[in-house]
Design a protein around this motif. Structure first.
Motif, PDB file in Angstrom:
ATOM      1  N   ARG A   1       0.870  -1.189   0.000  1.00  0.00           N
ATOM      2  CA  ARG A   1       0.000   0.000   0.000  1.00  0.00           C
ATOM      3  C   ARG A   1       0.899   1.229   0.000  1.00  0.00           C
ATOM      4  O   ARG A   1       2.044   1.168   0.445  1.00  0.00           O
ATOM      5  CB  ARG A   1      -0.937   0.015   1.205  1.00  0.00           C
ATOM      6  CG  ARG A   1      -0.254   0.090   2.544  1.00  0.00           C
ATOM      7  CD  ARG A   1      -1.254   0.086   3.688  1.00  0.00           C
ATOM      8  NE  ARG A   1      -0.612   0.213   4.977  1.00  0.00           N
ATOM      9  CZ  ARG A   1      -0.099  -0.789   5.685  1.00  0.00           C
ATOM     10  NH1 ARG A   1      -0.159  -2.022   5.207  1.00  0.00           N
ATOM     11  NH2 ARG A   1       0.479  -0.564   6.852  1.00  0.00           N
ATOM     12  N   ALA A   2       0.384   2.334  -0.516  1.00  0.00           N
ATOM     13  CA  ALA A   2       1.187   3.548  -0.616  1.00  0.00           C
ATOM     14  C   ALA A   2       1.625   4.011   0.777  1.00  0.00           C
ATOM     15  O   ALA A   2       0.826   4.028   1.718  1.00  0.00           O
ATOM     16  CB  ALA A   2       0.396   4.648  -1.320  1.00  0.00           C
ATOM     17  N   GLN A   3       2.888   4.374   0.906  1.00  0.00           N
ATOM     18  CA  GLN A   3       3.456   4.797   2.167  1.00  0.00           C
ATOM     19  C   GLN A   3       4.247   6.087   1.970  1.00  0.00           C
ATOM     20  O   GLN A   3       4.747   6.362   0.867  1.00  0.00           O
ATOM     21  CB  GLN A   3       4.425   3.725   2.699  1.00  0.00           C
ATOM     22  CG  GLN A   3       3.804   2.353   2.860  1.00  0.00           C
ATOM     23  CD  GLN A   3       3.382   2.097   4.292  1.00  0.00           C
ATOM     24  OE1 GLN A   3       2.867   2.997   4.962  1.00  0.00           O
ATOM     25  NE2 GLN A   3       3.580   0.892   4.760  1.00  0.00           N
ATOM     26  N   THR A   4       4.397   6.854   3.047  1.00  0.00           N
ATOM     27  CA  THR A   4       5.365   7.937   3.033  1.00  0.00           C
ATOM     28  C   THR A   4       6.706   7.375   3.504  1.00  0.00           C
ATOM     29  O   THR A   4       6.781   6.267   4.056  1.00  0.00           O
ATOM     30  CB  THR A   4       4.939   9.082   3.961  1.00  0.00           C
ATOM     31  OG1 THR A   4       4.969   8.620   5.323  1.00  0.00           O
ATOM     32  CG2 THR A   4       3.541   9.578   3.617  1.00  0.00           C
ATOM     33  N   VAL A   5       7.761   8.157   3.299  1.00  0.00           N
ATOM     34  CA  VAL A   5       9.073   7.721   3.754  1.00  0.00           C
ATOM     35  C   VAL A   5       9.082   7.525   5.266  1.00  0.00           C
ATOM     36  O   VAL A   5       9.687   6.583   5.790  1.00  0.00           O
ATOM     37  CB  VAL A   5      10.151   8.734   3.313  1.00  0.00           C
ATOM     38  CG1 VAL A   5      11.487   8.427   3.966  1.00  0.00           C
ATOM     39  CG2 VAL A   5      10.296   8.714   1.798  1.00  0.00           C
ATOM     40  N   ASP A   6       8.400   8.408   5.990  1.00  0.00           N
ATOM     41  CA  ASP A   6       8.344   8.283   7.445  1.00  0.00           C
ATOM     42  C   ASP A   6       7.636   6.998   7.866  1.00  0.00           C
ATOM     43  O   ASP A   6       8.014   6.357   8.849  1.00  0.00           O
ATOM     44  CB  ASP A   6       7.639   9.501   8.041  1.00  0.00           C
ATOM     45  CG  ASP A   6       8.152   9.841   9.430  1.00  0.00           C
ATOM     46  OD1 ASP A   6       9.356   9.704   9.661  1.00  0.00           O
ATOM     47  OD2 ASP A   6       7.327  10.244  10.277  1.00  0.00           O
ATOM     48  N   ASP A   7       6.599   6.603   7.124  1.00  0.00           N
ATOM     49  CA  ASP A   7       5.919   5.338   7.409  1.00  0.00           C
ATOM     50  C   ASP A   7       6.899   4.171   7.359  1.00  0.00           C
ATOM     51  O   ASP A   7       6.850   3.255   8.188  1.00  0.00           O
ATOM     52  CB  ASP A   7       4.807   5.074   6.378  1.00  0.00           C
ATOM     53  CG  ASP A   7       3.632   6.020   6.505  1.00  0.00           C
ATOM     54  OD1 ASP A   7       3.377   6.520   7.619  1.00  0.00           O
ATOM     55  OD2 ASP A   7       2.955   6.259   5.484  1.00  0.00           O
ATOM     56  N   VAL A   8       7.764   4.209   6.366  1.00  0.00           N
ATOM     57  CA  VAL A   8       8.686   3.090   6.141  1.00  0.00           C
ATOM     58  C   VAL A   8       9.809   3.088   7.168  1.00  0.00           C
ATOM     59  O   VAL A   8      10.125   2.051   7.760  1.00  0.00           O
ATOM     60  CB  VAL A   8       9.261   3.166   4.711  1.00  0.00           C
ATOM     61  CG1 VAL A   8      10.355   2.115   4.507  1.00  0.00           C
ATOM     62  CG2 VAL A   8       8.153   2.980   3.685  1.00  0.00           C
TER      63      VAL A   8
END
Length: 581
Positions: free
Chosen positions: A401-408
């Motif tokens: 699912r689409a993530q931001t860099v901070d999510d990852v």
């Protein structure tokens, strides 16, 4: 970007960081301006207006004001309209004061544009139809976001070189281009070209990405340095100003072209350190061109600049701040890792941050391969073993699912440092399973879009994990979905269950991903046999008293009791230490 998780950072890098921090005189203190939470996220979903345009070019003019820790900028963004739009939307840190906004030379009144939290919306003077082009000009300036702990918490770094001169850099991979200039802060909106004009005090030097276009003495104590960059990775355009000297040379590629090499270093550096590091440039080019393919930006340069923070993969101008550490590996680990990103980040850019392992995992795998290339397989295996001990396995490497860099990177639901070491070990296991010929052909297609890359016949590509899966299937003529399902889309590692039936050793793979037909080598009394494991099961005769080793060359990434026990012990030690403080 350099990794900082688990066991992945060598002590030499930590010591170098400490030494550099002392020179920079608390350069990363958080006392400066801080951007909004929205601005400090990157790779967020694009708005419909952003998806309705193609980002053709950015012309970025920046004047750096070291004494005030401030800047002035004028950026012109050229777009082609893909579907009708009534507004343009870009990202620009709201810390900047915007003094003028124009569309195609017409000033936009203040009540016709807004920039809440750093997502700037400009109402157009008239609707634009598909096929039309437009130019957005924004004049802005002020005190930009100060990096709290560059490069991990990035932004602008205002430092002082040992000679007392200003030493400035930017590092925005985890935060976005909008900390420097107006842009569409998404990996699917890379511009076709960026022209960069850096104005700084004339006693300083301003190296830039891409090709040097000359400099101009402005007659007021400042000089403007002009650069042009083709197809840049959106976070890989950076600002560097300092008391630099330049070392240059040429590399004659196996592909027939000549690649300019440039290193901008502080004047105060020891010449022997500079020459030792510069000697690694052609060595690294030899390796990457032999294993992966042509240096993607040979028509521009291989460039490195010394920075007041540890490092980052800026396109054709990699940031280097490792303090010339001499490491047991026999090469500069940080320089090699950041340089790997010219292929795995700048030539190949992930479709979304959820696919960041394509940057960091494949880039990290180049380190064991480089160690083996320099010093033999024993050193490759040592690098792989170090990577194995630090895995977290708390979340899938790819969430789908689409993530931001901070999510990852930073949230408990993300894979964190596993995108580096686990990504590398996944790549190694894939290579061991596919064989070298198919693995490297699939890698070239992934990186260049074709199996026969040569200077001039490819451009940068945007890729996703499912695309890599598809390429592997096509190259091998076999279905490798089971491999990607087990390793990329599950947090846990495959478990190998063992049982005995008399002299028969029975082996069975278990993973939440379903049937896992990973072939497995078993050594019995010095003789190695490969078990097919077609349905996830296999068995082999083992005579009484036989010496049995499963996967003797560590080709397959799997759960290991010894590693789990070591990690549990280390966690307990850390918990006890915290409790005693």
């Amino acid at each position: 970007m350099l990794r900082t998780f688990g066991r992945a950072v060598a002590m030499t890098s930590v010591l170098a960081l400490m030494a550099t921090a002392a020179v920079a005189q608390d350069r990363n203190a958080a006392g400066g301006p801080q951007a909004s939470a929205f601005t400090l996220e990157t790779d967020q979903p694009r708005t419909p207006e952003q998806e309705a345009v193609r980002f053709d070019k950015a012309d970025v003019s920046i004047t750096v004001l070291p004494e005030d820790k401030a800047m002035r900028g004028v950026t012109v963004l050229d777009f082609t309209v893909l579907s009708p739009v009534e507004a343009l939307v870009v990202e620009l840190d709201a810390l900047f004061d915007v003094s003028d906004v124009q569309v195609d030379g017409q000033t936009i009144p203040r009540d016709r544009w807004s920039n809440p939290e750093g997502r700037m919306t400009i109402q157009l003077p008239r609707p634009l139809a598909a096929g039309e082009t437009t130019a957005l000009r924004i004049a802005y300036g002020g005190h930009p976001h100060t990096a709290r702990r560059a490069p991990w918490n990035g932004g602008w770094v205002w430092a002082t070189a040992p000679g007392g001169e200003p030493w400035i850099g930017t590092a925005v991979q985890l935060d976005g281009c909008d900390l420097i200039f107006p842009c569409i802060d998404n990996s699917n909106a890379e511009p076709g070209r960026v022209d960069l004009h850096l104005t700084a005090p004339s006693n300083l030097v301003a190296p830039g990405n891409g090709v040097f276009q000359g400099k101009t003495d402005n007659g007021d104590g400042t000089t403007t340095w002009n650069w042009t960059i083709g197809d840049p990775n959106i976070y890989a355009v950076n600002v560097n100003v300092g008391p630099f000297e330049e070392v240059s040379g040429e590399y004659r590629s196996r592909f027939g072209n000549v690649i300019p090499m440039h290193y901008w270093h502080l004047k105060s550096d020891k010449p022997e350190d500079v020459q030792r590091l510069f000697a690694e440039f052609p060595q690294m080019l030899d390796f990457f061109e032999a294993y992966v393919g042509p240096f993607p930006f040979g028509g521009e340069k291989m460039g490195v600049v010394e920075t007041p923070y540890l490092g980052m993969e800026h396109q054709t101008l990699n940031a280097y701040g490792n303090g010339y550490a001499i490491e047991e590996r026999g090469y500069d680990e940080l320089l090699q890792h950041e340089f790997s990103h010219e292929w795995f980040a700048n030539q190949l850019t992930n479709w979304n941050a959820d696919d960041m392992w394509l940057h960091e995992g494949l880039g990290s795998y180049m380190q064991p391969l480089f160690a083996g290339w320099l010093r033999g397989d024993r050193y490759m295996q040592r690098e792989l073993a170090d990577q194995r001990d630090g895995l977290i396995n708390r979340a899938p490497v790819v969430s789908r699912r689409a993530q931001t860099v901070d999510d990852v990177y930073n949230r408990p639901t993300g894979p964190g440092g596993d995108i580096y070491s686990k990504g590398s070990l996944i790549a190694h296991t894939l290579r061991m399973t596919m064989g070298d010929r198919d693995f490297f052909e699939a890698l070239r297609i992934l990186v260049y879009g074709r199996p026969d890359p040569a200077p001039g016949n490819f451009r940068p590509v945007t890729r996703s994990t499912p695309e890599y899966n598809r390429i592997v299937n096509e190259v091998t003529g076999r279905n490798y979905d089971w491999f990607f399902n087990a390793y990329l889309y599950e947090a846990s590692l495959p478990v190998l269950q063992q049982s005995r039936d008399g002299d028969r050793l029975n082996l069975e793979w278990q993973t939440p991903a379903g049937v896992f037909p990973m072939p497995l080598e078993v050594e019995v009394n010095g003789r190695v046999r490969e078990l097919d494991m077609r349905d996830g099961r296999g068995s082999i005769d083992t005579p009484p008293g036989a010496i049995v080793r499963i996967d003797p060359e560590n080709k397959v990434l799997r759960q290991l009791d010894a590693v789990d026990a070591l990690q549990a012990y280390e966690r307990a030690q850390r918990d006890r230490q915290r409790a005693s403080q």
